[in-house]
Design a protein around this motif. Structure first.
Motif, PDB file in Angstrom:
ATOM      1  N   CYS A 123       0.829  -1.206   0.000  1.00  0.00           N
ATOM      2  CA  CYS A 123       0.000   0.000   0.000  1.00  0.00           C
ATOM      3  C   CYS A 123       0.866   1.259   0.000  1.00  0.00           C
ATOM      4  CB  CYS A 123      -0.956   0.002   1.193  1.00  0.00           C
ATOM      5  SG  CYS A 123      -2.264  -1.242   1.063  1.00  0.00           S
ATOM      6  N   MET A 124       1.968   1.219   0.733  1.00  0.00           N
ATOM      7  CA  MET A 124       2.878   2.364   0.733  1.00  0.00           C
ATOM      8  C   MET A 124       3.464   2.573  -0.658  1.00  0.00           C
ATOM      9  SD  MET A 124       4.839   2.111   4.429  1.00  0.00           S
ATOM     10  CE  MET A 124       6.186   3.092   3.810  1.00  0.00           C
ATOM     11  N   ALA A 125       3.837   1.480  -1.320  1.00  0.00           N
ATOM     12  CA  ALA A 125       4.384   1.573  -2.677  1.00  0.00           C
ATOM     13  C   ALA A 125       3.334   2.121  -3.642  1.00  0.00           C
ATOM     14  CB  ALA A 125       4.872   0.204  -3.147  1.00  0.00           C
ATOM     15  N   LEU A 126       2.086   1.741  -3.420  1.00  0.00           N
ATOM     16  CA  LEU A 126       0.997   2.205  -4.274  1.00  0.00           C
ATOM     17  C   LEU A 126       0.825   3.710  -4.166  1.00  0.00           C
ATOM     18  CD1 LEU A 126      -1.211   1.166  -6.185  1.00  0.00           C
ATOM     19  CD2 LEU A 126      -2.699   0.933  -4.207  1.00  0.00           C
ATOM     20  N   ASP A 127       1.083   4.248  -2.979  1.00  0.00           N
ATOM     21  CA  ASP A 127       0.948   5.694  -2.754  1.00  0.00           C
ATOM     22  C   ASP A 127       2.097   6.493  -3.354  1.00  0.00           C
ATOM     23  OD1 ASP A 127      -1.450   5.405  -1.423  1.00  0.00           O
ATOM     24  OD2 ASP A 127      -0.523   5.313   0.560  1.00  0.00           O
ATOM     25  N   GLN A 128       3.195   5.827  -3.686  1.00  0.00           N
ATOM     26  CA  GLN A 128       4.357   6.513  -4.255  1.00  0.00           C
ATOM     27  C   GLN A 128       4.103   6.777  -5.737  1.00  0.00           C
ATOM     28  OE1 GLN A 128       6.933   7.489  -2.306  1.00  0.00           O
ATOM     29  NE2 GLN A 128       5.728   6.625  -0.657  1.00  0.00           N
ATOM     30  N   PRO A 129       4.383   7.991  -6.207  1.00  0.00           N
ATOM     31  CA  PRO A 129       4.200   8.259  -7.634  1.00  0.00           C
ATOM     32  C   PRO A 129       5.215   7.458  -8.453  1.00  0.00           C
ATOM     33  CG  PRO A 129       5.236  10.131  -6.549  1.00  0.00           C
ATOM     34  CD  PRO A 129       4.874   9.128  -5.467  1.00  0.00           C
ATOM     35  N   ALA A 130       4.819   7.096  -9.656  1.00  0.00           N
ATOM     36  CA  ALA A 130       5.722   6.371 -10.550  1.00  0.00           C
ATOM     37  C   ALA A 130       6.873   7.291 -10.945  1.00  0.00           C
ATOM     38  CB  ALA A 130       4.966   5.901 -11.793  1.00  0.00           C
ATOM     39  N   ALA A 131       8.043   6.712 -11.104  1.00  0.00           N
ATOM     40  CA  ALA A 131       9.204   7.503 -11.514  1.00  0.00           C
ATOM     41  C   ALA A 131       8.983   7.987 -12.941  1.00  0.00           C
ATOM     42  CB  ALA A 131      10.459   6.635 -11.440  1.00  0.00           C
TER      43      ALA A 131
END
Length: 134
Positions: A123-131
């Protein structure tokens, strides 16, 4: 965990496909995955924690994506096949459809999170914008 619907197995199966397939939607000739591909990989990582929470539209979109990947891989094996460009366009659209179909399911899973550390990381990764593409 028991998967109550055979179609939900697509979530588990497609997660490996998304990571390993040479027919993944790409932004450039260098082979970098598109931001849509990365986003879908993040969604699938969340959905893997509870495949039963995956809606039928998401399962259908992932199944269609898998079919398109298979088609593109087959066409890429043939030389000078003019349908490869069309198949890539369809694949890109299938990725976008899968992201739209699966986002609500992944968001709902993240909101009810619980105490699963693997899900919390996904879920934390999902909240991170794509590079941004290079």
């Amino acid at each position: 965990m028991t998967i109550t619907h055979p179609g939900r197995l697509a979530i588990l199966f497609l997660s490996g496909i998304l990571a390993a397939s040479p027919a993944i939607a790409q932004d450039d000739e260098e082979g970098a995955p598109s931001s849509t591909t990365v986003e879908l990989q993040k969604l699938v990582a969340v959905l893997q924690s509870d495949p039963n929470a995956t809606s039928q539209p998401c399962v259908d979109a992932l199944t269609e994506l898998h079919k398109t990947q298979d088609t593109l891989e087959a066409e890429q094996k043939r030389t000078n096949d003019p349908d490869v460009g069309v198949a890539r366009d369809v694949l890109e659209t299938d990725f976008e459809t899968a992201v739209q179909s699966c986002s609500p399911d992944a968001t709902a899973l993240c909101e009810k999170n619980g105490n699963d550390p693997k899900l919390a990381r996904a879920c934390m990764a999902l909240d991170q914008p794509a590079a941004p593409p290079k």
